[in-house]
Motif scaffolding. Sequence first.
Motif, PDB file in Angstrom:
ATOM      1  N   ASP A   8      10.689 -30.708 -25.542  1.00  0.00           N
ATOM      2  CA  ASP A   8       9.399 -31.269 -25.965  1.00  0.00           C
ATOM      3  C   ASP A   8       8.783 -30.399 -27.055  1.00  0.00           C
ATOM      4  N   ASP A  14       5.579 -33.550 -29.057  1.00  0.00           N
ATOM      5  CA  ASP A  14       5.023 -33.431 -27.711  1.00  0.00           C
ATOM      6  C   ASP A  14       3.557 -33.829 -27.776  1.00  0.00           C
ATOM      7  N   PRO A  15       3.212 -35.018 -27.279  1.00  0.00           N
ATOM      8  CA  PRO A  15       4.070 -35.992 -26.600  1.00  0.00           C
ATOM      9  C   PRO A  15       4.773 -36.895 -27.607  1.00  0.00           C
TER      10      PRO A  15
END
Length: 143
Positions: A8, A14-15
Amino acid sequence: MVLFLDFDGVLHPDPPNSSNPLWCRTDLLVNWLNARPEVEVVVSSTWRQRYNFQELQDLVPPGLACRLVGCTGLVHEELYARQRECEEWMRTNRDPWVNWVALDDRVWNFRPFEKRLIICPRSSGINLQVIQALDNLSRTLFA
């Protein structure tokens, strides 16, 4: 050479989002790895807490899955935890004095000014500047 890899914020933002889904940046890293068959990739991502090694190999794109050699364990200390996990993996699985590199988006998981850490921008993940930094660092540490 051992490359410790977060997912991530490295292999995708991320996200992740509809414009930048899971694994959307993986090809940049796989292309770099394809030119360097000696590089072993170890998963240092928190994904290793939810999935075992075989499951991780099944989840990531095939070009990356074939390069994975293991996952770091968990260190029960909060201060610089990711760095301690990388160092422990090296002590257990390789010679501890061998240099390694980490790709991560969370600088606080490593000691300040850690020279083996390449920070990825969390909002986009790995990019050409990160690949260039990885190239430069690998030439410096592993020449």
